[in-house]
Design a protein around this motif. Sequence first.
Motif, short mmCIF file in Angstrom:
data_model
loop_
_atom_site.label_atom_id
_atom_site.label_comp_id
_atom_site.label_asym_id
_atom_site.label_seq_id
_atom_site.Cartn_x
_atom_site.Cartn_y
_atom_site.Cartn_z
N SER A 1 0.84 -1.30 -0.16
CA SER A 1 0.13 0.02 0.10
C SER A 1 0.71 1.12 0.03
CB SER A 1 -1.05 0.05 1.15
OG SER A 1 -0.36 0.31 2.42
N ARG A 2 0.01 2.34 -0.59
CA ARG A 2 1.13 3.36 -0.62
C ARG A 2 1.48 4.10 0.65
NH1 ARG A 2 1.64 8.72 -0.08
NH2 ARG A 2 2.21 10.07 -1.59
N PRO A 3 0.42 4.22 1.49
CA PRO A 3 0.78 4.66 3.19
C PRO A 3 2.02 3.79 3.53
CG PRO A 3 -1.40 4.47 2.83
CD PRO A 3 -1.02 3.58 1.74
N THR A 4 1.93 2.60 3.33
CA THR A 4 3.11 1.60 3.94
C THR A 4 4.38 2.06 3.21
OG1 THR A 4 1.43 -0.23 4.69
CG2 THR A 4 3.97 -0.81 4.30
N VAL A 5 4.42 1.98 2.03
CA VAL A 5 5.56 2.37 1.19
C VAL A 5 6.21 3.68 1.78
CG1 VAL A 5 6.42 3.14 -1.00
CG2 VAL A 5 5.05 1.24 -0.89
#
Length: 66
Positions: free
Chosen positions: A26-30
């Motif tokens: 996910s973008r937030p995790t990246v």
Amino acid sequence: MRLEFARRRVEAKLSFDEIARRSGVSRPTVFRVASGQQRGSLETWFALAAAIKVPFSVLAQRLDDE
């Protein structure tokens, strides 16, 4: 590892959105992993390395530097 990832991401001109799409992370995790707010599992780091087309070993070489 985080610093090498950041350098390689910028060199490849890849956005966090594109890395998320390519890696399945996910973008937030990246963003959190890349900024050091979250550690990230080995699975995540392997996926991020593949997304920027760099062997995981290249990112892992920098562990001592951080």
